[in-house]
Motif scaffolding. Structure first.
Motif, PDB file in Angstrom:
ATOM      1  N   VAL A  20       0.839  -1.196   0.000  1.00  0.00           N
ATOM      2  CA  VAL A  20       0.000   0.000   0.000  1.00  0.00           C
ATOM      3  C   VAL A  20       0.878   1.251   0.000  1.00  0.00           C
ATOM      4  O   VAL A  20       0.690   2.175  -0.784  1.00  0.00           O
ATOM      5  CB  VAL A  20      -0.928   0.008   1.240  1.00  0.00           C
ATOM      6  N   VAL A  21       1.877   1.248   0.891  1.00  0.00           N
ATOM      7  CA  VAL A  21       2.754   2.408   1.017  1.00  0.00           C
ATOM      8  C   VAL A  21       3.626   2.572  -0.229  1.00  0.00           C
ATOM      9  O   VAL A  21       3.769   3.666  -0.771  1.00  0.00           O
ATOM     10  CB  VAL A  21       3.630   2.261   2.275  1.00  0.00           C
ATOM     11  N   THR A  63       1.803   3.904  -3.130  1.00  0.00           N
ATOM     12  CA  THR A  63       1.551   5.329  -2.949  1.00  0.00           C
ATOM     13  C   THR A  63       2.761   6.140  -3.386  1.00  0.00           C
ATOM     14  O   THR A  63       2.630   7.146  -4.081  1.00  0.00           O
ATOM     15  CB  THR A  63       1.231   5.616  -1.469  1.00  0.00           C
ATOM     16  N   ARG A  85      -2.507   1.850  -4.331  1.00  0.00           N
ATOM     17  CA  ARG A  85      -2.780   3.195  -4.824  1.00  0.00           C
ATOM     18  C   ARG A  85      -4.274   3.493  -4.687  1.00  0.00           C
ATOM     19  O   ARG A  85      -4.683   4.592  -4.311  1.00  0.00           O
ATOM     20  CB  ARG A  85      -2.327   3.290  -6.275  1.00  0.00           C
ATOM     21  N   THR A 137      -6.150   2.216  -2.431  1.00  0.00           N
ATOM     22  CA  THR A 137      -6.364   2.457  -1.004  1.00  0.00           C
ATOM     23  C   THR A 137      -6.068   3.907  -0.663  1.00  0.00           C
ATOM     24  O   THR A 137      -6.836   4.573   0.030  1.00  0.00           O
ATOM     25  CB  THR A 137      -5.437   1.548  -0.160  1.00  0.00           C
ATOM     26  N   TYR A 138      -4.926   4.402  -1.174  1.00  0.00           N
ATOM     27  CA  TYR A 138      -4.530   5.784  -0.877  1.00  0.00           C
ATOM     28  C   TYR A 138      -5.598   6.760  -1.378  1.00  0.00           C
ATOM     29  O   TYR A 138      -6.017   7.658  -0.655  1.00  0.00           O
ATOM     30  CB  TYR A 138      -3.181   6.077  -1.529  1.00  0.00           C
ATOM     31  N   VAL A 181      -8.566   6.614   0.788  1.00  0.00           N
ATOM     32  CA  VAL A 181      -8.345   7.280   2.072  1.00  0.00           C
ATOM     33  C   VAL A 181      -8.519   8.782   1.903  1.00  0.00           C
ATOM     34  O   VAL A 181      -9.204   9.449   2.683  1.00  0.00           O
ATOM     35  CB  VAL A 181      -6.929   6.969   2.622  1.00  0.00           C
ATOM     36  N   ARG A 223     -12.047   9.549   1.545  1.00  0.00           N
ATOM     37  CA  ARG A 223     -12.877   8.884   2.560  1.00  0.00           C
ATOM     38  C   ARG A 223     -13.960   8.051   1.880  1.00  0.00           C
ATOM     39  O   ARG A 223     -15.142   8.137   2.205  1.00  0.00           O
ATOM     40  CB  ARG A 223     -13.516   9.906   3.501  1.00  0.00           C
ATOM     41  N   LEU A 272     -12.644   1.163   0.718  1.00  0.00           N
ATOM     42  CA  LEU A 272     -11.707   0.728   1.767  1.00  0.00           C
ATOM     43  C   LEU A 272     -12.119  -0.615   2.360  1.00  0.00           C
ATOM     44  O   LEU A 272     -11.292  -1.505   2.547  1.00  0.00           O
ATOM     45  CB  LEU A 272     -11.638   1.766   2.884  1.00  0.00           C
ATOM     46  N   PHE A 299      -1.570  -3.532   8.489  1.00  0.00           N
ATOM     47  CA  PHE A 299      -1.494  -2.115   8.155  1.00  0.00           C
ATOM     48  C   PHE A 299      -2.785  -1.647   7.480  1.00  0.00           C
ATOM     49  O   PHE A 299      -3.272  -0.540   7.745  1.00  0.00           O
ATOM     50  CB  PHE A 299      -0.281  -1.848   7.253  1.00  0.00           C
ATOM     51  N   LEU A 318      -7.922   1.361   7.812  1.00  0.00           N
ATOM     52  CA  LEU A 318      -9.379   1.333   7.850  1.00  0.00           C
ATOM     53  C   LEU A 318      -9.899   1.900   9.174  1.00  0.00           C
ATOM     54  O   LEU A 318     -10.797   2.751   9.198  1.00  0.00           O
ATOM     55  CB  LEU A 318      -9.827  -0.126   7.677  1.00  0.00           C
ATOM     56  N   ALA A 378      -9.197   5.702   9.386  1.00  0.00           N
ATOM     57  CA  ALA A 378      -9.997   6.460   8.423  1.00  0.00           C
ATOM     58  C   ALA A 378     -11.454   6.528   8.878  1.00  0.00           C
ATOM     59  O   ALA A 378     -12.085   7.578   8.804  1.00  0.00           O
ATOM     60  CB  ALA A 378      -9.912   5.822   7.037  1.00  0.00           C
ATOM     61  N   PHE A 419       2.160   9.316   6.921  1.00  0.00           N
ATOM     62  CA  PHE A 419       2.621   9.519   5.543  1.00  0.00           C
ATOM     63  C   PHE A 419       1.437   9.428   4.575  1.00  0.00           C
ATOM     64  O   PHE A 419       1.355  10.164   3.597  1.00  0.00           O
ATOM     65  CB  PHE A 419       3.661   8.456   5.191  1.00  0.00           C
ATOM     66  N   MET A 420       0.498   8.512   4.866  1.00  0.00           N
ATOM     67  CA  MET A 420      -0.675   8.335   4.007  1.00  0.00           C
ATOM     68  C   MET A 420      -1.721   9.424   4.247  1.00  0.00           C
ATOM     69  O   MET A 420      -2.815   9.362   3.689  1.00  0.00           O
ATOM     70  CB  MET A 420      -1.338   6.975   4.282  1.00  0.00           C
ATOM     71  N   LEU A 437      -2.999  10.055   7.320  1.00  0.00           N
ATOM     72  CA  LEU A 437      -3.893   9.655   8.401  1.00  0.00           C
ATOM     73  C   LEU A 437      -3.294   9.952   9.772  1.00  0.00           C
ATOM     74  O   LEU A 437      -3.555   9.264  10.740  1.00  0.00           O
ATOM     75  CB  LEU A 437      -4.231   8.167   8.277  1.00  0.00           C
ATOM     76  N   ARG A 453       7.574  14.883  -0.180  1.00  0.00           N
ATOM     77  CA  ARG A 453       7.903  13.979  -1.288  1.00  0.00           C
ATOM     78  C   ARG A 453       7.565  14.562  -2.652  1.00  0.00           C
ATOM     79  O   ARG A 453       8.207  14.253  -3.641  1.00  0.00           O
ATOM     80  CB  ARG A 453       7.245  12.625  -1.092  1.00  0.00           C
TER      81      ARG A 453
END
Lengths: 325, 276
Positions: free
Chosen positions: A266-267, A270, A279, A281-282, A285, A288, A293, B123, B128, B131, B215-216, B218, B234
């Motif tokens: 996931v990270v 991203t 991506r 997921t990002y 998020v 929302r 999700l 993770f 989830l 969020a 970082f995401m 959240l 970044r």
């Protein structure tokens, strides 16, 4: 017969896990602040009352909890993961079209981490105490503590920005549609290198440490002493008598870590704008977009279980004693 | 205890880890003294390179001091790391004790539950949770606690199982002590040292999860955190490498320090395991 039984047990486990995850999803939706219907609808700023009413009717949100849970589980079993109001698409479709890039990334990283970890760990274990061992062990310690997203950025900084060797983001070049098949494959592969290495690095560190201690342990066993007494060369002892035995615990552990690796994807996706589930997921998020999700959580959990089955298979290939059973 | 301390101090890597960790803790404690202004406050020119305009580590895209952000971020990282590990310990130790002490169907039920929790991508579950419950210090701690307990539960169970078969536990049982008293006064104190070691390593993982969450996007919007800084920097990494390099280094150093201390602690507290 035993094989069939084993597969049956696995499938039952899969079903139980899916039910537990769907139940977690259900509890989460209801523990979220606000109306569950607006959570299911993706809680968009200008919520459409008509759509909310539809969602309420579809999931029976005026029914008792237990009936609602039943309705929800029924939908999940039919792979109906709901509707993303934000993207105006079915969640299941959104996820399916992003599945392949994630599979490519995680399977490449998984293989890379396992092969690299076994190789480096064996190297370090055979030279325990010497400088190459110290170097590998220190490298593993540092990698193990590195945040995945930061490692990805640093690789971009060095290999894309400073050296210009590899693309910094994306799955393929913009003009990739006009490429020949071979050109297309190399193009995707060059885009894959940095994300796959970032994701693999931390796990490679873990497997290296495990393999190192495993090799040291195996080297004290009787059959290795016998091999040495027979006058076999060290290289042959390592390849023929130690490698398989020593890699078994590493492979078991790697299977257990599949979940963590998909989380890491996931990270990484991203960072590298890799168009997979991570991506997605990002983006979900940021917007929302809860239905997406919730669906992603479910699908990724199923992926983990499938990877577990795969490692089980590899394990059996390496250790014929188990396959004979 | 004195012997434990001595073994710990003979480990060179453990001492290095301890020194690094002490520095990070000092930075966290002294953050309001070193950088009294809020880390969100614009204190200089945007895009200042390290050393320019009196800013040791440069400034970010809005002109906020990176060094100040790192100092204040240390507080958040350490707080979340420790608090979420405590949360994970609460869940893990209770479930582990139940499974290990009572055995039978309780054990089977708890272990199946733990296994399922270990399979799911933790993770993703943390994402989830945060969020849906909205990002704040508490929801982040809760989420990381919820995804970090399974290894602690398994370890506690194994420990409690071995210790429950010892004679002094049977003796306590014969004396008619209550189950709660046996578990709390006799079993747990003897089972605790590997749990402490694993717990200390859990802090490191928790800090990494927190960094990835922020970082995401959240993270707690009211607190500056290292992961957030890397995430914000970044997009401009081509022009301003320092914005993402330094906060990441802070995470790396902290996690290495905790891991080194944890390993040395392991050698000191569990001499039998480390010698073999």
């Amino acid at each position: 017969m035993l094989q069939i039984r084993r597969i049956g047990v696995r499938l039952a486990g899969l079903a139980a896990t899916i039910l537990v995850i769907a139940t977690i999803n259900f509890i989460l939706v209801h523990s979220a602040p606000g109306d569950p219907a607006s959570v299911m609808a993706g809680q968009s700023g200008a919520t459409d009352e008509k759509f909310l009413a539809e969602v309420r009717a579809e999931y029976g949100l005026d029914q008792p909890y237990i009936v609602q849970l039943g309705t929800y589980l029924g939908k999940v079993v039919q792979f109906d993961l709901g509707y993303s109001f934000r993207q105006r698409r079915d969640v299941a479709d959104l996820i399916m079209e992003r599945l392949w890039p994630t599979l490519l990334l995680t399977l490449t990283s998984f293989t890379l981490a396992l092969a690299g970890g076994i190789f480096l760990g064996a190297l370090a274990g055979r030279r325990a105490g010497r400088w190459s061992d110290t170097l590998i062990s220190m490298g593993a310690l540092l990698l193990y503590a590195t945040p995945v997203f930061w490692l990805g950025l640093m690789l971009v900084l060095v290999f894309s920005i400073q050296l210009g060797w590899l693309p910094a983001f994306g799955y393929a070049s913009i003009r990739a549609d006009s490429f020949t098949t071979w050109h297309y494959i190399t193009d995707v592969a060059s885009h894959l290198v940095l994300p796959a290495v970032s994701l693999a690095a931390i796990y490679m560190a873990v497997y290296t440490r495990l393999m190192r201690s495993s090799i040291i342990e195996v080297s004290h066993e009787d059959h290795v002493k016998t091999a040495r007494a027979k006058g076999l060369t060290e290289g042959r002892i390592l390849r023929r008598h130690m490698l398989r035995n020593a890699s078994l615990p590493v492979i078991t552990f790697a299977g257990l870590q599949a979940g963590a690796m998909i989380g890491g994807a996931v990270v990484v996706e991203t960072v590298f704008a890799w168009p997979g589930l991570g991506r997605l997921t990002y983006d979900a998020v940021l917007q929302r977009d809860y239905p997406v999700l919730l669906g992603l959580f479910l699908v990724m959990s199923v992926l983990v279980i499938l990877v577990n089955l795969l490692t089980d298979l590899i394990y059996r290939m390496i250790d014929p004693r188990l396959a004979a059973r | 205890m004195n012997d434990t301390l001595k073994t710990f101090l003979t480990r060179k890597t453990g001492v290095i880890g301890l020194v690094l960790l002490a520095l990070v803790v000092a930075l966290a404690v002294l953050a309001p003294v070193l950088y009294p202004a809020s880390p969100w406050e614009i204190t200089g020119v945007p895009f200042a390179a390290p050393g320019e305009y009196g800013m040791l580590l440069g400034s970010d895209t809005l002109g906020r001091d990176i060094a100040s952000g790192i100092a204040h971020g240390a507080r958040v990282s350490l707080l979340i790391g420790v608090a979420s590990t405590l949360a994970a310990l609460c869940i893990g130790v209770v479930l582990g004790c139940l499974a290990g002490y009572f055995g039978g169907w309780v054990d089977m039920l708890v272990m199946r539950f733990t296994e399922i929790f270990q399979t799911i991508p933790n993770f993703v579950l943390a994402i989830l949770l945060v969020a849906i419950l909205n990002p704040s210090l508490w929801t982040i701690i809760l989420a990381i606690g919820i995804v970090s307990w399974p290894p602690l539960a398994r370890l506690t169970r194994a420990q409690v199982m071995t210790i429950s078969t010892r004679e002094f536990i049977s003796a306590a049982r014969c004396q008619g002590q209550s189950t709660a008293s046996i578990v709390l006064r006799h079993v747990l104190p003897n089972a605790i040292s590997p749990i402490i070691v694993t717990g200390s390593l859990t802090i490191a993982t928790a800090i990494l999860i927190e960094a990835a969450l922020s970082f995401m996007g959240l993270g707690d919007p009211n607190n500056m955190s290292w992961g957030f800084m890397v995430g914000a920097g970044r997009t401009v990494i081509r022009q301003a490498w320092w914005m993402s390099v330094f906060p990441g280094l802070a995470i790396l150093i902290t996690v290495v320090a905790i891991n080194l201390v944890g390993e040395a602690l392991n050698d000191a507290l569990n001499p039998r395991i480390s010698r073999s």
